[in-house]
Motif scaffolding. Structure first.
Motif, PDB file in Angstrom:
ATOM      1  N   ASP A 164     -93.014  60.716 111.454  1.00  0.00           N
ATOM      2  CA  ASP A 164     -92.581  59.885 112.580  1.00  0.00           C
ATOM      3  C   ASP A 164     -93.078  60.418 113.917  1.00  0.00           C
ATOM      4  OD1 ASP A 164     -91.241  57.861 111.277  1.00  0.00           O
ATOM      5  OD2 ASP A 164     -89.308  58.885 111.290  1.00  0.00           O
ATOM      6  N   VAL A 165     -93.248  61.728 114.004  1.00  0.00           N
ATOM      7  CA  VAL A 165     -93.634  62.351 115.278  1.00  0.00           C
ATOM      8  C   VAL A 165     -95.089  62.059 115.600  1.00  0.00           C
ATOM      9  CG1 VAL A 165     -93.977  64.566 116.466  1.00  0.00           C
ATOM     10  CG2 VAL A 165     -91.894  64.156 115.119  1.00  0.00           C
ATOM     11  N   GLU A 166     -95.925  62.159 114.600  1.00  0.00           N
ATOM     12  CA  GLU A 166     -97.359  61.999 114.842  1.00  0.00           C
ATOM     13  C   GLU A 166     -97.786  60.541 114.717  1.00  0.00           C
ATOM     14  OE1 GLU A 166     -99.363  64.805 112.346  1.00  0.00           O
ATOM     15  OE2 GLU A 166     -98.512  66.535 113.384  1.00  0.00           O
ATOM     16  N   LYS A 167     -97.127  59.708 115.494  1.00  0.00           N
ATOM     17  CA  LYS A 167     -97.475  58.288 115.602  1.00  0.00           C
ATOM     18  C   LYS A 167     -97.951  58.052 117.025  1.00  0.00           C
ATOM     19  CE  LYS A 167     -94.644  55.765 112.271  1.00  0.00           C
ATOM     20  NZ  LYS A 167     -93.586  54.737 112.122  1.00  0.00           N
ATOM     21  N   PRO A 168     -99.235  57.877 117.227  1.00  0.00           N
ATOM     22  CA  PRO A 168     -99.760  57.752 118.598  1.00  0.00           C
ATOM     23  C   PRO A 168     -99.118  56.630 119.395  1.00  0.00           C
ATOM     24  CG  PRO A 168    -101.524  58.018 116.992  1.00  0.00           C
ATOM     25  CD  PRO A 168    -100.277  57.803 116.216  1.00  0.00           C
ATOM     26  N   ASP A 169     -98.795  55.519 118.734  1.00  0.00           N
ATOM     27  CA  ASP A 169     -98.295  54.358 119.459  1.00  0.00           C
ATOM     28  C   ASP A 169     -96.782  54.397 119.679  1.00  0.00           C
ATOM     29  OD1 ASP A 169     -97.964  54.151 116.726  1.00  0.00           O
ATOM     30  OD2 ASP A 169     -97.957  51.960 116.739  1.00  0.00           O
ATOM     31  N   ASN A 170     -96.045  55.173 118.871  1.00  0.00           N
ATOM     32  CA  ASN A 170     -94.585  55.153 118.984  1.00  0.00           C
ATOM     33  C   ASN A 170     -94.000  56.451 118.417  1.00  0.00           C
ATOM     34  OD1 ASN A 170     -92.032  54.137 119.517  1.00  0.00           O
ATOM     35  ND2 ASN A 170     -91.882  53.051 117.566  1.00  0.00           N
ATOM     36  N   PRO A 171     -94.275  57.587 119.066  1.00  0.00           N
ATOM     37  CA  PRO A 171     -93.866  58.863 118.491  1.00  0.00           C
ATOM     38  C   PRO A 171     -92.357  59.089 118.590  1.00  0.00           C
ATOM     39  CG  PRO A 171     -94.866  59.198 120.636  1.00  0.00           C
ATOM     40  CD  PRO A 171     -95.045  57.748 120.314  1.00  0.00           C
ATOM     41  N   GLU A 172     -91.791  59.656 117.510  1.00  0.00           N
ATOM     42  CA  GLU A 172     -90.381  60.025 117.464  1.00  0.00           C
ATOM     43  C   GLU A 172     -90.240  61.472 117.917  1.00  0.00           C
ATOM     44  OE1 GLU A 172     -87.196  59.682 117.739  1.00  0.00           O
ATOM     45  OE2 GLU A 172     -86.998  58.311 116.036  1.00  0.00           O
ATOM     46  N   LYS A 173     -89.048  61.869 118.348  1.00  0.00           N
ATOM     47  CA  LYS A 173     -88.828  63.270 118.668  1.00  0.00           C
ATOM     48  C   LYS A 173     -88.769  64.078 117.374  1.00  0.00           C
ATOM     49  CE  LYS A 173     -84.994  62.720 120.881  1.00  0.00           C
ATOM     50  NZ  LYS A 173     -83.738  62.983 121.612  1.00  0.00           N
ATOM     51  N   ALA A 174     -89.127  65.350 117.461  1.00  0.00           N
ATOM     52  CA  ALA A 174     -89.133  66.206 116.276  1.00  0.00           C
ATOM     53  C   ALA A 174     -87.704  66.602 115.902  1.00  0.00           C
ATOM     54  CB  ALA A 174     -89.969  67.456 116.538  1.00  0.00           C
ATOM     55  N   VAL A 175     -87.416  66.505 114.612  1.00  0.00           N
ATOM     56  CA  VAL A 175     -86.087  66.869 114.108  1.00  0.00           C
ATOM     57  C   VAL A 175     -86.285  67.734 112.866  1.00  0.00           C
ATOM     58  CG1 VAL A 175     -83.857  66.024 113.283  1.00  0.00           C
ATOM     59  CG2 VAL A 175     -85.177  64.647 114.910  1.00  0.00           C
ATOM     60  N   GLU A 176     -85.559  68.856 112.815  1.00  0.00           N
ATOM     61  CA  GLU A 176     -85.711  69.784 111.702  1.00  0.00           C
ATOM     62  C   GLU A 176     -85.171  69.212 110.389  1.00  0.00           C
ATOM     63  OE1 GLU A 176     -84.886  74.137 112.045  1.00  0.00           O
ATOM     64  OE2 GLU A 176     -84.124  73.531 114.030  1.00  0.00           O
ATOM     65  N   LEU A 177     -85.823  69.615 109.308  1.00  0.00           N
ATOM     66  CA  LEU A 177     -85.321  69.324 107.976  1.00  0.00           C
ATOM     67  C   LEU A 177     -84.501  70.512 107.462  1.00  0.00           C
ATOM     68  CD1 LEU A 177     -88.494  67.724 106.327  1.00  0.00           C
ATOM     69  CD2 LEU A 177     -86.622  66.579 107.499  1.00  0.00           C
ATOM     70  N   MET A 178     -83.742  70.293 106.396  1.00  0.00           N
ATOM     71  CA  MET A 178     -82.935  71.358 105.814  1.00  0.00           C
ATOM     72  C   MET A 178     -83.811  72.445 105.206  1.00  0.00           C
ATOM     73  SD  MET A 178     -79.659  69.671 103.883  1.00  0.00           S
ATOM     74  CE  MET A 178     -80.477  68.220 103.253  1.00  0.00           C
ATOM     75  N   THR A 179     -83.259  73.647 105.173  1.00  0.00           N
ATOM     76  CA  THR A 179     -83.917  74.756 104.486  1.00  0.00           C
ATOM     77  C   THR A 179     -83.584  74.692 102.992  1.00  0.00           C
ATOM     78  OG1 THR A 179     -82.048  76.264 104.729  1.00  0.00           O
ATOM     79  CG2 THR A 179     -83.642  76.189 106.543  1.00  0.00           C
ATOM     80  N   PRO A 180     -84.386  75.348 102.153  1.00  0.00           N
ATOM     81  CA  PRO A 180     -84.045  75.407 100.723  1.00  0.00           C
ATOM     82  C   PRO A 180     -82.641  75.959 100.475  1.00  0.00           C
ATOM     83  CG  PRO A 180     -86.310  76.105 101.043  1.00  0.00           C
ATOM     84  CD  PRO A 180     -85.717  75.938 102.416  1.00  0.00           C
TER      85      PRO A 180
END
Length: 588
Positions: free
Chosen positions: A450-466
């Motif tokens: 979602d973040v690396e969308k040139p036309d509509n980038p989302e803010k970066a959000v962390e995923l869970m750790t193992p």
């Protein structure tokens, strides 16, 4: 499910054997099965209620309907399964009055007359035991083809095992079936015109009283009455004469079968004619009744006794078509379809993504929900009496368990595996005793897709750790499912690229958790035929989409619909979405 089997009979019939045999398997699978009939002879698990369907005067029919309504309401019957013309008429009216779904298994050829054409009384679906029955319902009674499915007899194939050829001093011919009605007429003419009672030892197994006209054969043939050990009887036979279940059971024991029934003669069943034999229920169903050239049968029976061939392939064909567990599973699918579509209700599967605790965490794409609203959602679910299911629960208990009487189930799913699932969702699952299914991406540490969308980038959000994933899974409140390595749009990838995304994600999660995964979610809900096929091939029993797939979830286990929850889905909005009929209203 609470299921009522309805039969009309005054002696043991194939319909009774069918109903009690599949009924016992349904009971083993957790259903409550009840029976209503004039008589019931076969051992069965489940309550039996006596009702004289065969008394068909107008006052009696009103009584039948009234009693059926009483049974449906008292025992919270969710579906009525009728097995005869007399019972189906009363069941049909009672089901109309109570709004209860109904299925009818049609075991034989139906009488054709004007009233029957106008009033089929088959309910929501008819199950024809063979193709000949289906064809007659369509051509003779004008039943719509889409109302009919093939529902073959279910046989406990493990109960009928191959046996050695018996060492009899003279050929033993066993006739198994009723001595009343068309089968009785058939048996009489076989004894009278077709069988050399001096050359063969003929034995007749039947639950019927021996009619007076058969007295002349006593002393020449053995009338065994009702036989509990039918396999034992078949094992000592050089030739079994019968139709329907009798023929199937004998074939499984690899005994020679001369199939002749109420309609036609199939003759000795061989690999060359097995398909035609199955289509007519081994001679029981045809365009007319008792359309048999008896003059040709003596020579055919003699030839059948003299013919030898490897019958293992024949037994394998019958086992595949009539296996009790497979037939019951197919029957369960019909029950679920009729119940879901008739009521226009399905267990809701809701889909969340991210959870936030303050306004600064809002995203661009609208895949978040404030944790305070999430708790309000959970409070509503608890107040309305919902219980949460996971796909592992459905694997353990069967898909039909989601439709248990008196239960309100919901499946909570969460996509992507964000860190906030651990921080905000997990405590609420513990607080309310709810379970959820989280679909985790394992090849990223944040939402790069979602973040690396040139036309509509989302803010970066962390995923869970193992470690967080493992802790949630070990709690017993969270089932984890696959969601690919990098969250691509699968339909834009080649088959092998899709395989790598799905397989490696699955392998990583299974290694972390120490058990097999049960379900997979297509990223963005987007997939193609390759995606579905790969989910099956890689061992997922279930795969979920978003706004696509059948309205009843069991009708395609690899394209299950879900209901999206958005930032503006308040308590009232959630109530509308979880009532059970939301997807039906959306897809009118």
């Amino acid at each position: 499910m609470n299921i009522l089997m309805a039969l009309s009979q005054i002696e043991v019939t194939g319909a009774e054997v069918y109903a009690t045999t599949v009924g016992d398997v349904l009971t083993e699978r957790g259903h409550k099965v009840f029976y209503v009939s004039d008589t019931l002879t076969k051992p069965h698990r489940g309550a039996f209620f006596k009702l004289r369907f065969n008394k068909r005067s107008i006052p009696r029919r009103f009584w039948h309907v009234g009693y059926m309504v009483y049974l449906i309401k008292k025992h919270r019957i969710q579906l009525v399964h009728a097995h005869s013309r007399a019972s189906s008429w009363s069941c049909y009216v009672a089901c109309k009055l109570t709004g209860t779904p109904m299925i009818t298994t049609v075991h034989g050829r139906q009488p054709v007359h004007a009233s029957r054409k106008k009033f089929h009384a088959l309910g929501d679906r008819a199950l024809a035991v063979c193709e000949a029955v289906r064809n007659q319902l369509v051509s003779g009674l004008g039943v719509q083809p889409e109302l009919i499915a093939i529902g073959r007899n279910g046989i406990d194939t493990n109960h009928y095992q191959p046996v050695p050829v018996p060492d009899n001093d003279k050929p033993v011919v066993s006739i198994i079936g009723r001595l009343s009605g068309p089968k009785g007429e058939l048996c009489y003419r076989l004894l009278d015109q077709c069988l050399d009672l001096n050359r063969y030892r003929v034995q007749i197994a039947s639950g019927s009283q021996v009619p007076e006209r058969f007295e002349r054969f006593k002393g020449k043939a053995d009338f065994l009455g009702y036989v509990h050990d039918v396999p034992g009887l078949m094992a000592q036979s050089d030739l079994v004469i019968g139709a329907g279940r009798v023929a199937m059971e004998a074939i499984l024991m690899q005994r020679p079968v001369f199939a002749v029934g109420e309609a036609e003669t199939v003759g000795l069943v061989t690999p060359d004619n097995i398909d035609a034999a199955m289509a007519s229920n081994f001679g029981d169903i045809g365009p007319t009744d008792l359309n048999i050239d008896f003059a040709t049968l003596p020579a055919q029976i003699t030839a059948a006794l003299d013919t030898r061939f490897d019958s293992s392939a024949l037994a394998s064909t019958v086992k595949s078509a009539y296996d009790l567990q497979a037939v019951t599973t197919e029957l369960e699918a019909h029950y679920q379809s009729v119940l879901v579509h008739r009521r226009r209700r399905e267990v809701p599967i809701i889909m969340y993504h991210r959870f936030i605790k303050n306004e600064s965490e809002k995203g661009i794409h609208g895949t978040y929900l404030h944790v305070n609203m999430l708790e309000k959602h959970f409070k509503l679910l608890k107040r309305l009496g919902y219980e949460t299911l996971t796909f592992a629960d459905l694997t353990d208990k069967g898909m039909a368990s989601r439709l248990d009487a008196g239960k309100k189930y919901i499946i909570i799913t969460v996509d992507d595996g964000y860190k906030d699932n651990y921080e905000l969702l997990f405590p609420l699952l513990k607080k309310y005793g709810f379970k959820a299914v989280i679909y985790a991406v394992t090849g990223e540490t944040f939402n790069r897709w979602d973040v690396e969308k040139p036309d509509n980038p989302e803010k970066a959000v962390e995923l869970m750790t193992p470690a967080q994933i493992k802790e949630m899974a070990d709690s017993g409140l969270v089932e984890f499912g696959g969601h690919t390595l990098t969250h691509p749009k699968l339909d834009q990838l080649g088959r092998e690229q899709q395989r790598a995304e799905i397989a490696e994600n699955k392998a990583q999660l299974e290694q972390l958790l120490g058990h097999k995964l049960t379900s997979f979610a297509y990223p963005f809900g987007i997939h193609n035929d390759d995606s579905k096929q790969l989910a099956k091939e890689l061992g997922y029993p279930f795969a979920v989409a978003t706004n696509s797939g059948p309205l009843a979830m069991h009708e395609d286990l690899w394209q299950i619909r879900r209901i999206a929850i958005f930032p503006r889905t308040d308590v009232f909005g959630l109530w509308r979405k979880i009532k059970g009929n939301y997807v039906f209203r959306k897809n009118k």
